[in-house]
Design a protein around this motif. Sequence first.
Motif: not given
Length: 514
Positions: A9-12, A19-31, A319-323, A326-328
């Motif tokens: 779950v991503i709050s915000g 961007l974090l949500a997109c990074e996760l989705a590229l790896a098959g995880v849909r938050p 912030g976007l590089q944080d994402a 963390l994402g992968w």
Amino acid sequence: MPEISTDVVISGAGPNGLLLACELALAGVRPIVLEKLSEPSAEPKANGLVGQVIRLLDMRGLYHEFGGAPGAPRPMPGYLFSGMPVSFAEVANNPMYALLISQPKLVRLLEKRARELGIEIRWGHELTDLVQQDGRVTVTVTGPDRQYDLTTTYLVAADGGKSFVRKHTGIEFPGSTNASKLVRMAHVSVPAELRTGDGGILIPGLGRLPFGHNRLERGMFIFAELEPGRPLVATMEFDGDPVPEDTPMTLDELRASLQRVLGVDLPIAPPPGSGPHTLRRTEGQNTRLAERYRDGNVFLLGDSAHVHSAMGGPGLNLGLQDAANLGWKLAAQVNGWAPAELLDTYHRERYPVGERVMMHSLTQLALMAPGPEVTALREFMGELLEAPENAAHIAHLLAGSDIRYDIGDPHPLSGRMVPELTLETSDGPTRIADLLHSARGVLIQLTEDGGFADIAGGWNDRVDTVIATCPDAPADALLIRPDGYVAWAGEVGTDDDRLRNALTRWFGSARDSR
């Protein structure tokens, strides 16, 4: 009972969370993304992106979609440090890039990408409570018409500088508050005859002031016409009289502040069009960095982990590089192949970058303060910035490329963002950025000799292998993490064991040994 169980779950739903949500989705995880606002904010905040984040967007195939010029991103010839011009003309491998894009447009484009990747964004759903227990997080959500619970394995706070999640988990947020700083800003219109043609403005009775931040003895003046006919004008005053918090900001208030800072009147009027237009006042400046970016299965991202001055535009680069960092790693944990302690490297790698931003943002604020001592210091700094080696230091500091991650590999490239290279492959010329669109690891073998590609075969469910040539190759082979950072670089005949170690350290056990 909780409504459903989900991995993340991503709050915000600001730029960092999306961007974090997109990074996760590229790896098959849909938050599931929760956002208390009922729709994407139209409030103008950041006006562009600067630094290595431009190359990150290029690696995801987003640079041109977000308005970048054709071809590879080109670094800027110069920039400003506390309003002082710095030339990067003699900086080798200049890391400073820029892309003009308003934050509302950036959010809309990232939301579109998230929807295309199948991510559920719940607008108008606010996280109002959370409990960590037995390796899970239960969050309470208040929606438009009901309250409900969700259970998740991981919760990521992308909920801003006043983060509810950070406060609720008890993560300390040390730093400082400059209560004396008062900023007023607004989109306005100014008479056409005051434009100088090079982005500056001619102030009647004062003279020409250039684009961007300008320090005067009575405060700071900003002029930035990022959109034709709708310049942004701002002032910063030190030790000004406080304004009651519930007092609406007005153009008359800005006019009075301009007169105090400039010493003359600047004719401004409301901007054309329906907006939304910036018209706000900010009192004080917080500079704070979370003591840790992780508490159990809760992670901090973007402004929830760090707040600082906007001078120089470091926020979204950070912030976007944080994402991306963390994402992968989070996806690797969810997908079951993450090496031990991979998630702990998020804090270890990104915290020092946050420290550097705190340092240089405070430095730039200090150099804007009034007083003859600061005037003399700025003159001295201006002389130092003319030296190419000092300009290079500033470029890497502002871009965030002066930090080398502790990758555990001794090659000079390891721990750095991969250089911009064009490879010759069996499919023709290919830029390295094009190989990272899917956010997977990539091993590039740049010689016909050697068995690096064979070694990586046990990881081909997580790492793509490309055999290519490159006339200016910095090594015989490169292992690149999904976030664009070099995990290993080596030479034929000597570095096979180092490659195996790097693959295991960052991508877990080989497939046939799991």
